[in-house]
Structure formats: structure tokens, C-alpha cells
Design a protein around this motif. Sequence first.
Motif, PDB file in Angstrom:
ATOM      1  N   GLU A  89       0.841  -1.211   0.000  1.00 27.40           N
ATOM      2  CA  GLU A  89       0.000   0.000   0.000  1.00 27.40           C
ATOM      3  C   GLU A  89       0.871   1.254   0.000  1.00 27.40           C
ATOM      4  N   THR A  90       2.023   1.177   0.683  1.00 26.71           N
ATOM      5  CA  THR A  90       2.896   2.370   0.734  1.00 26.71           C
ATOM      6  C   THR A  90       3.351   2.773  -0.672  1.00 26.71           C
TER       7      THR A  90
ATOM      8  N   SER B 214      -6.014  -2.178   4.073  1.00 21.79           N
ATOM      9  CA  SER B 214      -6.119  -1.587   5.412  1.00 21.79           C
ATOM     10  C   SER B 214      -7.444  -0.850   5.568  1.00 21.79           C
TER      11      SER B 214
ATOM     12  N   TRP C 155      -4.468   7.970   5.493  1.00 21.18           N
ATOM     13  CA  TRP C 155      -3.912   6.886   4.650  1.00 21.18           C
ATOM     14  C   TRP C 155      -2.744   7.417   3.814  1.00 21.18           C
TER      15      TRP C 155
ATOM     16  N   ARG D  68      -0.438   0.834   7.684  1.00 22.08           N
ATOM     17  CA  ARG D  68      -0.210   1.075   6.260  1.00 22.08           C
ATOM     18  C   ARG D  68       0.900   0.162   5.720  1.00 22.08           C
TER      19      ARG D  68
END
Length: 336
Positions: free
Chosen positions: A113-114, A235, A264, A276
Motif C-alpha cells: 500500500e505504501t 487496510s 492513509w 499502512r
Amino acid sequence: MAVFKPENVEDFYEIGEVLGSGHFGQVRQVRERTSGNFWAGKFLKIRKVACSRLGLDRSSVEREVEILQAVQHPNIVALKDVFESRAEVVLILELVSGGELFDFIAEKENLLETEAIEFMKQILEGLKFIHCKNIAHFDLKPENIMLSDKVSKPPNIKLIDFGLAHLFHPGEEYKSTSGTPQYIAPEVISCQPLSTAADILSGLSPFQGDTDEETLGNVIGMKYEFNEHYFSLTSPMAKDFIQKLLMKNPEDRMTAEECLLHPWIKPITPKQVAKRNRSSINMKNFKKFNARRKWKVMKSADSCNDAFLQRQCESDVEDTESKPASLLRRRLSSSS
Ligand code: ATP
């Protein structure tokens, strides 16, 4: 007011391979004769007479040029020059050679996700910049989100295709029915006055149906769900972010600026950072989505020429009550 040079573009640029095609012409790689540098030439056919069925109104190209000149930003394709002949206008643009962002992602085995957030941030920075100038893109979709090259680390996003973009003047009420069904905001379908908020909802496609009618119905009804099968790795902050974009009322939707401040994208507490970092994107599902999307783009390119010829003159007088399925992808429909 932009200068459209009357000289022959070929005196200044060698014309090379085709990079892509749109509804009104081709984009080709071009090489500047003096410097040897490479650029992208967007060749747009211009209508010779107002009622002609072929080409774009010159005023629509003037608008695209005027907007491109106003939006110089690292995440937006740059315009270098404009040439004009009797039948076409050629925009000399920065060459964007990294391909589409979604294709780059689809080739990866996994995506944290990062990493997705880094891409999202660049898209939002570009949008925030144009929205601050009261410009809406109105055609944000995966095909128009590209990477500057294949080597930059991290990859550098460039938003392209400002053909449907609009500069809002103070107090102006603007309506348009142009767009691409999967990525369109509900207020476009229902012919409501538009604002930059339409860009925040476009570009996402949880609404894909089997037909354009079904897709548009899903957008209007805001029918979507977080299927656990696909979103189990996502998430809660990412889901919250998405939910705050998928608001039917444009005024309830986060702005690009607010998106950039959502936890986020910009976590505040160590707990938010940790959550995250542990989450990732379901790549199997993404690859499937991307393959389906590419197939749809190819299919629509095949059928577009016929549809395009039928639609162009009608578009000048298009009924704003027309069925959703008549929404078109380009500057074919009505705007006021
Ligand atoms: P559409 O009818 O789909 O809205 P269009 O006629 O406005 O398209 P663009 O979307 O700007 O044209 O360009 C068509 C294709 O050409 C893009 O999808 C992309 O593949 C390629 N392209 C456009 N601009 C560039 C650029 N600056 N560098 C490299 N390729 C580009």
C-alpha cells in the motif's frame, strides 16, 4: 492567447513512430531537427467547415492548448509548441515514455500500500495544482495516467490528455456529458452543473458492469462493495479513503487537497504508519482488472470509428436528456 505557428512542422521535427491514437488523430514520436531531442507530436484533425462530420472545432483545440499552457507542473505533461496547417493542429508535447501506470503495476508480483500511496500522492499533487487554478481534467482514467520514463526511481507520474479539460470562470455553470462510462462521476450522467469534484470520483472503477448501461446505472446508484475476497489485505484506512471519494454528492467528496491530508496518505500516529506498512494490494485481482480494461479499450477503439462518424454532427445538438449509454468518450457531446 497561444501562438499557433503557421510553419510546416516537418521543417522543425522529423516525424517518427506512432505512440498512440485518440478519436481525433495520432500521437507520434518526433525528433527536433536542431537539438536531436525527442518529443511527442499530437496531430489533431480540424473541421474545415462548421457542419463537417470530420475533425475537431478549432476552438476546442485552442482550449486544450490554453489549459496546457496554464498547468506547468512535474506531474502534468508539458506543452512545448503548437503548429497549424489548413487541416490539422500539431501539439508538440513532452515525450512520456514510461507507459501507463496501471500496466507498470500489473507487471509487478506484489505492491505494498505504501507504494500505491506514492503513486496516489503524485496524481493528487497534479490534481490539486490544476484544481487550484479552477481547471478540471474531466477525463481522468488509467489510459491518461502515464509514467515519464522507465528508469526514474521512484517512477514519475504524468497526467496527459487535457482534451476534455475545462477552465471555470467565476460564477460559471458548466455542464457536459462527455466522459468514459467506467470512470465518470454521477453528476455528469445526470447532467448536473460540474466542478473540479468530478475529477475526484473519475479514474476509479468499482462500478464496471457488463454493458455501458449497467456501468452507468451502477455509478448513478453508487453500487459498489468491498468484497472480502478482494479486500482482505486492504487496510481499514485505505477503505475509509476510498469511501470518502465514492460520495454521490460532489460536495461531500474529499477535494484533492483534503485527500493529501487523509491519514492513509499522510499518517499521523505510529499506529497508522504501521497499519499502512503491513497492507498490500491484491495483485491477482488487479491484473484481472487491468486485462479486462485493456480489452475494453481495444474493443472501443474498434467500434469507435463507426460510432464517431455517426455521432459527430448529432453531438452539436445533443439532447441533454439523452440516455446514459449515449455518453461518449471525447469532445463529441454537448457542453454548455
Ligand atoms: P482520446 O480520444 O482517447 O481522448 P486524444 O485524441 O485526446 O485521445 P491522447 O489521449 O492525448 O489523445 O493521446 C492518445 C494516446 O497517445 C495516449 O493514450 C498515449 O498512449 C499516447 N500519448 C499521448 N500523449 C503522449 C505523450 N506526451 N507522450 C507519449 N505518448 C503519448
